[in-house]
Enzyme design. Structure first.
Site, PDB file in Angstrom:
ATOM      1  N   CYS A   2       0.849  -1.187   0.000  1.00  0.00           N
ATOM      2  CA  CYS A   2       0.000   0.000   0.000  1.00  0.00           C
ATOM      3  C   CYS A   2       0.885   1.238   0.000  1.00  0.00           C
ATOM      4  CB  CYS A   2      -0.883   0.018   1.243  1.00  0.00           C
ATOM      5  SG  CYS A   2      -1.888  -1.457   1.407  1.00  0.00           S
ATOM      6  N   ARG A  27       2.143   1.152  -6.260  1.00  0.00           N
ATOM      7  CA  ARG A  27       2.284   0.210  -5.142  1.00  0.00           C
ATOM      8  C   ARG A  27       1.033  -0.628  -4.955  1.00  0.00           C
ATOM      9  NH1 ARG A  27       6.445   1.554  -1.144  1.00  0.00           N
ATOM     10  NH2 ARG A  27       5.304   0.287   0.332  1.00  0.00           N
ATOM     11  N   TRP A  75      -3.511  -2.018  -1.561  1.00  0.00           N
ATOM     12  CA  TRP A  75      -3.358  -3.308  -2.233  1.00  0.00           C
ATOM     13  C   TRP A  75      -3.969  -4.304  -1.262  1.00  0.00           C
ATOM     14  CZ3 TRP A  75      -0.843  -8.015  -1.345  1.00  0.00           C
ATOM     15  CH2 TRP A  75      -0.656  -8.824  -2.460  1.00  0.00           C
ATOM     16  N   ASN A 101       0.152   0.068   6.155  1.00  0.00           N
ATOM     17  CA  ASN A 101       0.725  -0.854   5.174  1.00  0.00           C
ATOM     18  C   ASN A 101       1.270  -2.031   5.962  1.00  0.00           C
ATOM     19  OD1 ASN A 101       1.990  -2.084   3.005  1.00  0.00           O
ATOM     20  ND2 ASN A 101       3.825  -0.800   3.189  1.00  0.00           N
ATOM     21  N   GLY A 102       0.860  -3.240   5.616  1.00  0.00           N
ATOM     22  CA  GLY A 102       1.325  -4.409   6.365  1.00  0.00           C
ATOM     23  C   GLY A 102       0.128  -5.267   6.749  1.00  0.00           C
ATOM     24  N   GLU A 487      12.688 -14.748 -17.178  1.00  0.00           N
ATOM     25  CA  GLU A 487      12.284 -13.343 -17.130  1.00  0.00           C
ATOM     26  C   GLU A 487      11.318 -13.026 -18.272  1.00  0.00           C
ATOM     27  OE1 GLU A 487      12.429 -11.048 -15.042  1.00  0.00           O
ATOM     28  OE2 GLU A 487      12.134  -9.217 -16.194  1.00  0.00           O
ATOM     29  N   LYS A 491       7.653 -11.499 -17.615  1.00  0.00           N
ATOM     30  CA  LYS A 491       7.186 -10.216 -18.178  1.00  0.00           C
ATOM     31  C   LYS A 491       5.869 -10.419 -18.905  1.00  0.00           C
ATOM     32  CE  LYS A 491       8.865  -7.905 -16.536  1.00  0.00           C
ATOM     33  NZ  LYS A 491       9.929  -7.870 -15.593  1.00  0.00           N
ATOM     34  N   GLU A 494       3.007 -11.020 -16.506  1.00  0.00           N
ATOM     35  CA  GLU A 494       2.661  -9.821 -15.723  1.00  0.00           C
ATOM     36  C   GLU A 494       1.838  -8.823 -16.509  1.00  0.00           C
ATOM     37  OE1 GLU A 494       6.817  -8.784 -14.653  1.00  0.00           O
ATOM     38  OE2 GLU A 494       5.935  -8.270 -12.733  1.00  0.00           O
ATOM     39  N   HIS A 510      11.435 -33.414 -21.099  1.00  0.00           N
ATOM     40  CA  HIS A 510      11.042 -34.121 -19.873  1.00  0.00           C
ATOM     41  C   HIS A 510       9.644 -33.732 -19.414  1.00  0.00           C
ATOM     42  CE1 HIS A 510      15.064 -35.784 -19.425  1.00  0.00           C
ATOM     43  NE2 HIS A 510      15.487 -34.600 -19.848  1.00  0.00           N
ATOM     44  N   LYS A 609       4.161  -2.748  -6.996  1.00  0.00           N
ATOM     45  CA  LYS A 609       5.575  -2.545  -7.327  1.00  0.00           C
ATOM     46  C   LYS A 609       6.472  -3.038  -6.206  1.00  0.00           C
ATOM     47  CE  LYS A 609       8.927  -0.818  -9.840  1.00  0.00           C
ATOM     48  NZ  LYS A 609       9.292  -1.653 -10.990  1.00  0.00           N
TER      49      LYS A 609
HETATM   50  C1  F6R Z   1       8.673  -8.096 -12.023  1.00  0.00           C
HETATM   51  C2  F6R Z   1       8.757  -7.354 -10.805  1.00  0.00           C
HETATM   52  C3  F6R Z   1       8.824  -8.101  -9.527  1.00  0.00           C
HETATM   53  C4  F6R Z   1       9.981  -7.573  -8.686  1.00  0.00           C
HETATM   54  C5  F6R Z   1       9.976  -8.245  -7.309  1.00  0.00           C
HETATM   55  C6  F6R Z   1      11.152  -7.832  -6.459  1.00  0.00           C
HETATM   56  O1  F6R Z   1       8.532  -7.276 -13.133  1.00  0.00           O
HETATM   57  O2  F6R Z   1       8.793  -6.159 -10.821  1.00  0.00           O
HETATM   58  O3  F6R Z   1       8.960  -9.459  -9.762  1.00  0.00           O
HETATM   59  O4  F6R Z   1      11.172  -7.822  -9.361  1.00  0.00           O
HETATM   60  O5  F6R Z   1       8.785  -7.923  -6.654  1.00  0.00           O
HETATM   61  O6  F6R Z   1      11.134  -6.473  -6.173  1.00  0.00           O
HETATM   62  P1  F6R Z   1      12.442  -5.756  -5.620  1.00  0.00           P
HETATM   63  O7  F6R Z   1      13.448  -5.849  -6.702  1.00  0.00           O
HETATM   64  O8  F6R Z   1      11.990  -4.368  -5.350  1.00  0.00           O
HETATM   65  O9  F6R Z   1      12.869  -6.501  -4.406  1.00  0.00           O
END
Ligand code: F6R
Length: 614
Positions: A2, A27, A75, A101-102, A487, A491, A494, A510, A609
């Site tokens: 949040c 966030r 969130w 937040n939490g 990755e 992407k 996401e 496999h 984020k």
């Molecule tokens: C993917 C993404 C997340 C972050 C993950 C770690 O696009 O953004 O998978 O990489 O939440 O976040 P940080 O790097 O802030 O610890």
């Protein structure tokens, strides 16, 4: 997760809160709300379910008056993302207002207790117990700060909490409990700010303090005082944070994600600028704070991170093995604690974290600290919690990453890990001048090569057009490219909500091969990095089952390109550095597919984020 924003000063609070929340919306964006207190001591609350835009439209341009206030983007964890569950939450009297937040882990127990004592709780959230607990202590004669401290003592879990009360207008209290996310206090002139994020206060002021676990800030327009949870005063001196808020603007780009993909060559240059020197060759990392003899004596490296940062860590593992010649392992930060991993002062622990506030990573670091391991964090956020827990940091220099899906911080983190591996290899005596000159000489060409890959965007957009309606994708690679396959899949999931899997190509036969038919696009990273021949066999196997092959191949490799339905070529670099190039076509493919599917590219559903809950 949040987002939190607070203001105390002489200006109208509401527009400042909404501006701050706009910068925090990445966030969490399930709901938003603000509370301000006017000059007659009346609290006005406005909330809206959904994105901040809904709250803004509900206000119809008429902002509640008041010069002190708090705001929140949510969130959802406990309770649906409805207006009723949106923060701020209040007590029975409506005089005490809280954002959070939490997770209050013992909220069921506390709710039951409060209900028994006659409190009326109106939402499904865990947060709502907080204003009611504060109310009960204030009702017993405590001032707001004492009531807040006593409330915190009743809560289990990790939190960032902000409260204000009509009984003490003009004062905002903020606390950090554990690792549920940061609390930044911003110092203006005759006005003060508080937020979960540095980026939300930076356009207003660059003078800030960061709360550590166990600290409370009592903020008024004139400044801030700090106490610990026992009430003992603390001295905290504001620091100046050099961050360019202008770079957070979207500029000419339609989406932050595209802007941030395009910024990568610059981020790479910025990350090695002033750190890599060429004649004589050298690497100097300014914030390491770990003596050379400590680095020389480590016998193992453990890298931790989550999501994209974990993928960067996987590439880093290869760097530590191949450049610094140290055994290296990678773990999801969230799994690290379950391993009872055998680490101690001989293990260098490296965390990778864009935000520096991811709770799983902070918990893994706390565990490493208990074991006495020296720690370095690769982080994009100056002053973030990982930089304060680790002994040293290598900061990536990307500026704020606003799109929820990470792009530029992936490649900048890989670059930072490359420099760190060179540095450690040098100290260990396994990288001599000639080798270092070669390693750095190759790195220095990468930004220009990235620039040429970015120019292939129209080709990638055309492939996106052809494939955007497919429901599943596979990404295959080997060696250093394998983390990039993961990755690529992440992407795509996401931002486009397409189901995608990243696999080591050897695993294909496999199991995953059963999925391949004429509907299944397979993105195969088949570069001349020592894995080409084996990747060629994988491509043949996919073709034999009518799968659609999107090959990411080396420039001039006509043989592999001819076997692919679509081929994207990358300029030549060294095997170690190919991930910096191969990340780009996959980022752009995901971006364009998401656009074609009408997805919210910068704020995909359900994501946040910075993940500050476990
Ligand atoms: C993917 C993404 C997340 C972050 C993950 C770690 O696009 O953004 O998978 O990489 O939440 O976040 P940080 O790097 O802030 O610890």
């Amino acid at each position: 997760m949040c987002g939190i924003m607070g203001y105390a000063g002489e200006r109208d609070a509401a527009p400042i809160l909404l501006e701050g929340l706009q910068r925090l919306e990445y966030r969490g964006y399930d709901s938003a709300g603000i509370a301000v207190i006017d000059d007659d001591g009346v609290i006005h609350i406005a909330k809206g379910a959904g994105k901040l835009g809904a709250l803004r439209s509900g206000l119809e341009g008429v902002y509640p008056a008041g010069r002190t206030g708090i705001g929140h983007t949510r969130w959802a964890t406990h309770g649906k993302p409805t207006e009723n569950n949106a923060h701020p939450h209040t007590d029975c009297t409506g005089d005490i207002v809280v954002i959070h937040n939490g997770i209050v882990e013992n909220y069921l127990e506390l709710r039951a207790e409060l209900r028994d004592r006659g409190h009326k709780l109106r939402s499904e959230t865990d947060t709502e117990v907080v204003p009611h607990l504060v109310e009960s202590y204030v009702g017993g004669g405590d001032d707001l700060l004492t009531a807040f401290r006593r409330t915190i003592a009743r809560l289990e879990g990790a939190h960032a909490l902000v409260v204000f009360s009509a009984k003490e207008p003009g004062r905002i209290l903020a606390a950090r409990v554990g690792n549920a996310g940061g609390v930044v206090v911003g110092y203006g002139v005759g006005e003060m700010f508080v937020s979960s994020d540095l980026s939300a206060v930076l356009p207003e002021t660059q003078r800030v303090t960061f709360l550590a676990d166990g600290e409370i800030a009592s903020i008024t327009a004139g400044g801030a005082e700090y106490v610990d949870f026992g009430g003992a005063p603390l001295t905290k001196t504001p620091q100046h944070v050099p961050f360019d808020p202008v770079s957070a603007a979207k500029g000419a780009y339609k989406h932050f994600m595209l802007k941030e993909i395009m910024e990568q060559p610059q981020c790479i240059v910025d990350t090695f600028r002033g750190r890599a020197s060429f004649d004589p060759p050298g690497v100097e990392l300014e914030d390491l704070h770990i003596a050379d003899d400590v680095l020389a004596s480590v016998t193992r490296v453990v890298l931790v991170g989550m999501g994209t940062s974990m993928h960067a860590a996987l590439v880093g593992r290869t760097y530590f093995e191949q450049i610094a010649r140290l055994p290296a392992e990678v773990d999801n930060s969230s799994e690290f604690r379950y391993r009872d991993s055998l680490i101690g002062p001989e293990t260098l622990v490296i965390s990778v974290a864009q935000s520096g506030e991811t709770v799983d990573t902070l918990e893994a670091m706390a565990d490493a600290k208990r074991h006495g391991a020296p720690q370095i964090t690769i982080c994009n956020t100056p002053g973030a919690q990982t930089t304060r827990v680790a002994d040293g940091a290598v900061l990536t220099r990307c500026g704020p990453e606003v799109a929820v899906a990470s792009t530029k911080t992936l490649t900048a983190s890989i670059t930072a890990l490359y420099l760190l591996a060179c540095h450690v290899g040098r100290i260990r005596g396994v990288v001599d001048d000639a080798r270092l000159a070669e390693l750095l000489g190759e790195l220095v060409h990468v930004p220009a090569l990235m620039g040429s890959v970015l120019k292939t965007e129209p080709e990638i957009a055309a492939i996106a057009h052809a494939l955007s309606s497919r429901p599943n994708f596979l990404f295959l690679a080997r060696g250093t490219q394998y983390p990039m396959a993961m990755e690529g899949a992440l992407k795509l999931k996401e931002v486009s909500y397409i189901h995608a899997e990243g696999y080591p190509a050897g695993e294909m036969k496999h199991g995953p091969i059963a999925l391949i038919d004429k509907m299944m696009p397979v993105v195969a990273l088949a570069l001349d990095d020592g894995t080409r021949e084996k990747m060629l066999s994988n491509i043949e196997q996919v073709r034999a089952r009518d799968g659609i092959v999107v090959g990411i191949v080396t420039e001039g490799d006509a043989e592999i390109a001819a076997k692919c339905d679509y081929a994207l070529s990358l300029p030549r670099t060294t095997p170690l550095l190919y991930p910096l190039l191969s990340a780009i076509p996959m980022q752009l493919l995901s971006y364009h597919i998401a656009l074609l599917r009408g997805c919210d590219v910068d704020q995909p559903r359900n994501l946040a984020k910075t993940v500050t809950v476990e």
